[in-house]
Design a protein around this motif. Structure first.
Motif, PDB file in Angstrom:
ATOM      1  N   HIS A   1       0.826  -1.207   0.000  1.00 34.78           N
ATOM      2  CA  HIS A   1       0.000   0.000   0.000  1.00 34.78           C
ATOM      3  C   HIS A   1       0.863   1.261   0.000  1.00 34.78           C
TER       4      HIS A   1
ATOM      5  N   GLN B   1       0.921   4.152  -2.695  1.00 38.48           N
ATOM      6  CA  GLN B   1       0.684   5.540  -2.304  1.00 38.48           C
ATOM      7  C   GLN B   1       1.806   6.445  -2.798  1.00 38.48           C
TER       8      GLN B   1
ATOM      9  N   ASN C   1       1.422   7.182  -6.400  1.00 44.55           N
ATOM     10  CA  ASN C   1       0.416   8.213  -6.615  1.00 44.55           C
ATOM     11  C   ASN C   1       1.007   9.604  -6.413  1.00 44.55           C
TER      12      ASN C   1
ATOM     13  N   GLN D   1      -8.508  10.570  -3.414  1.00 47.45           N
ATOM     14  CA  GLN D   1      -8.398  10.035  -2.062  1.00 47.45           C
ATOM     15  C   GLN D   1      -9.310   8.817  -1.892  1.00 47.45           C
TER      16      GLN D   1
ATOM     17  N   LEU E   1      -7.331   5.852  -3.117  1.00 47.29           N
ATOM     18  CA  LEU E   1      -6.323   5.441  -2.140  1.00 47.29           C
ATOM     19  C   LEU E   1      -6.953   4.692  -0.969  1.00 47.29           C
TER      20      LEU E   1
ATOM     21  N   ASN F   1      -7.899   1.268  -2.132  1.00 44.68           N
ATOM     22  CA  ASN F   1      -6.670   0.494  -2.194  1.00 44.68           C
ATOM     23  C   ASN F   1      -6.274   0.022  -0.798  1.00 44.68           C
ATOM     24  N   TYR F   2      -6.286   0.944   0.134  1.00 42.89           N
ATOM     25  CA  TYR F   2      -5.852   0.621   1.488  1.00 42.89           C
ATOM     26  C   TYR F   2      -6.727  -0.474   2.099  1.00 42.89           C
TER      27      TYR F   2
END
Length: 682
Positions: A208, A212, A215, A223, A226, A229-230
């Motif tokens: 992750h 990040q 990105n 956001q 993200l 993704n997280y």
């Protein structure tokens, strides 16, 4: 730790391997510009390799990470952390070349079989290990159809479009007469000549954080991306199931931007001051406290449910309760995002069974009333976002939510205009110059609704008309001068022109223009707008008629949009009576906290503090924050009292540190508070 090496597409795809595009990645999205650029690179490379066979062309990087151990399979699997668009496009180009070769050379083409069996599929494996590349769930059906050569399920999708793009370019290549290279050179250029930097993460690396950082260096993700993704990076075993069950329906009902807003609104419920640009950092800090996969699943389920409620704000027509639907529609029509955190909170309370639809509808009316009354007195949008965000955490949870909201709006500096303030503003303030033009028109349409007209007028056909015109004609000047004196015409015109009493709605604004009042009346009398009938009933129009109409409209507005409540008129709750008894019993030389008092009385610290700030209470200076300091903004209810509260405590024997904190040993424990209240609480 990551390792990078330059390699070819062939070396990445050969062998028993599979590249899994994580569910958190965006769907495939390359269009004409990116596809044409790649094709230009391929054909230029094919041309260059005729004279220099070892020539390569670098097309970017692919970041790979070992798939979580929980993802079972008989092949070596990697997560495509970055470069999925590029890798997907290259395999679609290979599929187009394979199919073109089959058409040219027949179904027994060795080159086409080699591409299919070695570069596009794992020949001896079954699903889910068969495809070399496994895109996001949204793209999988169309991608599998292209690779398998079956009927495509979405010819209009990006995957099918990219495949068709390359098929068309290959067909054009074989008919072109001015090229020095042919199909075989293109195949060689794609398979062996395209150079890719493969960046591999160590199994223990935080994928992750790699994602990040990518990105931050140019991959423009929101956001919301993200956070998705997280969350899914923390689901090694249940990501597919959770994605299908919760995330896909959420993604289908809310676009990417609104999902990001949803995460922000959720955060505002906990931290009212958080800005939308801080959403990811704030949510991540909160989510770090979740330790198990089950907790992450529960969090995604909660967000998905919250998304269903948020959709009611965006599409009020989907709300089942007619009164809540009406109020949501009105607030959506007002087109202000400021109340969203509070509206979502109200819907969430109802969803939990902590509020009824009737209470929610009444609460929404108070929000509408606050907006309307602020607008009418010229306090349009100042600090509205902060106000509504603060409301969520400061509502008195011991009251029904509609009552609590009405009381909260009615206290402090909310600019919730009283009936007297509203009436004065309607008569004297230049409404036509206030706020956004769209809000002025919406308000006029809502006021028209107060007349109970049975005939519907299309709002888009209406404009706001000044009855006494903005530019006075000779006839208008003569009429006003005859009634008020020539010297007063300009003064009175300026004073009353833009007030609500002089404004109406019409679909004939141009034709009315500066006509004298008698001619205007003919048009207004024929209008379907009900409020125009009252205007047309007058024989003349000027300041006295404008003021009289303003007062009449104020009565309608006051009757429909409730104003602030008189808190002193509310029946005193037993809770606050109990609080007063406990405060009166607090001994000198000791102190307690808002939180301890709230726990004792069965409420929350915030509403208890709010009540104490607006009501006289004995020994209020003996109630401090948990850190032993005075609450921000502490003040005596009696404005005549100028005593320093710290000096008062010190005179009673309370010691303070150099940093200004009361001695913890002098704080009343919860048990001592309970003993202190014996006989006072039921």
């Amino acid at each position: 730790m990551v390792a990078a090496q330059e390699t070819s597409l062939q070396r990445i795809l050969e062998g028993s391997s599979q590249y899994l595009v994580p569910l958190y990645q965006r769907p495939y999205g390359w269009g004409d510009e990116q596809l044409q650029e790649l094709w230009n690179d391929v054909t230029q490379l094919a041309d260059d390799r005729i004279d220099e066979p070892q020539t390569t062309h670098f097309i970017g990087s692919v970041v790979l990470a070992p798939a979580p151990a929980g993802v079972a399979g008989t092949v070596t699997r990697f997560l495509v952390v970055d470069g999925q668009q590029r890798l997907t496009t290259l395999t679609l180009l290979l599929a187009a070349i394979r199919d073109f070769l089959r058409e040219v050379d027949g179904s027994t083409s060795r080159d086409s079989d080699r591409i299919h069996n070695q570069l596009l599929t794992n020949q001896y494996n079954d699903d889910p290990d068969r495809l070399k590349l496994l895109p996001t769930q949204v793209d999988r059906p169309s991608y599998a159809a292209v690779i398998d050569g079956t009927t495509r399920v979405d010819d209009g999708g990006r995957v099918g479009y990219a495949y068709d793009f390359f098929r068309a370019r290959l067909t054009a290549l074989t008919t072109a007469e001015d090229t020095t290279y042919g199909l075989s050179q293109v195949v060689d250029a794609v398979v062996s000549g395209l150079s890719v930097v493969s960046i591999s993460a160590h199994p223990n690396d935080n994928v992750h954080r790699i994602f990040q950082s990518l990105n931050n260096t140019g991959l423009k993700l929101t956001q919301g991306d993200l956070l998705r993704n997280y969350l899914f990076m923390r689901l090694p075993n249940r990501s597919d199931e959770v994605y299908r069950t919760y995330w896909l329906p959420l993604q289908a009902s809310l676009d990417n931007e609104r999902i990001e807003t949803l995460f922000w609104l959720d955060m505002v419920h906990k931290r009212p001051k958080v800005k939308q640009g801080q959403t990811f950092a704030a949510q991540q800090a909160r989510l770090e406290r979740l330790t198990t996969e089950s907790e992450i699943v529960a969090e995604i389920e909660r967000i998905a449910r919250l998304g269903q409620l948020y959709r009611l704000l965006l599409e009020p027509e989907t709300e089942s309760d007619p009164q809540v639907r009406l109020r949501l529609s009105r607030l959506a029509e007002w087109d202000s995002t400021s109340p969203a955190p509070l509206i979502l909170h109200l819907l969430l309370l109802r969803d939990r069974g902590e509020a009824s639809s009737e209470q929610v509808a009444r609460s929404l009316l108070y929000i509408e009333s606050l907006l309307v009354r602020r607008f009418l007195i010229g306090r349009t949008t100042q600090n509205l976002s902060r106000l509504f965000a603060d409301t969520v955490v400061q509502l008195d949870t011991t009251l029904p939510v509609d009552v609590a909201l009405h009381v909260y709006f009615s206290t402090g500096r909310k600019h919730y205009a009283t009936d007297a303030q509203l009436t004065e503003a309607i008569v004297t303030a230049p409404l036509y110059l206030n706020g956004r033009a769209a809000h002025r028109k919406i308000l006029m349409i809502w006021i028209e609704d107060l007349f109970g007209s049975k005939e519907t007028v299309a709002p888009e056909s209406l404009t706001i008309e000044h009855v006494m015109p903005q530019t006075l004609s000779v006839q208008w000047r003569a009429q006003l001068a005859a009634e008020y004196g020539a010297d007063e015409v300009e003064v009175l015109h300026d004073r009353y022109l833009h007030t609500l009493g002089n404004l109406t709605l019409t679909g004939y604004n141009e034709s009315l223009s500066n006509n004298d009042f008698a001619r205007k009346c003919e048009t207004l009398r024929a209008s379907s707008v009900r409020m125009n009938q009252d205007i047309a009933a007058h024989e003349s129009w000027g300041p006295s008629q404008i003021e009289k109409r303003g007062l009449a409209l104020a009565e309608r507005i006051i009757d429909f949009w409730p104003g602030p409540t008189d808190a002193s008129a509310l029946p005193e709750k037993p809770l606050w009576a109990e609080l007063l008894n406990v405060l009166a019993a607090l001994p000198a030389g000791r102190w307690t906290t808002y939180g301890d008092l709230a726990n004792l009385l069965g409420t929350a610290a915030q509403p208890l503090g709010n009540w104490m700030r607006s009501h006289p209470a004995p020994n209020a200076h003996r109630v401090l924050s948990a850190q032993g300091s005075f609450a921000e903004g502490f003040r005596w209810i009696d404005p005549a009292c100028i005593d320093d509260p710290r000096q008062m405590l010190e005179s009673e024997g309370v010691r303070f540190s150099a940093s200004g904190r009361a001695a913890s040993g002098q704080r009343l424990t919860p048990a001592e508070l309970a003993n202190l209240s014996t006989g006072l609480l039921p």
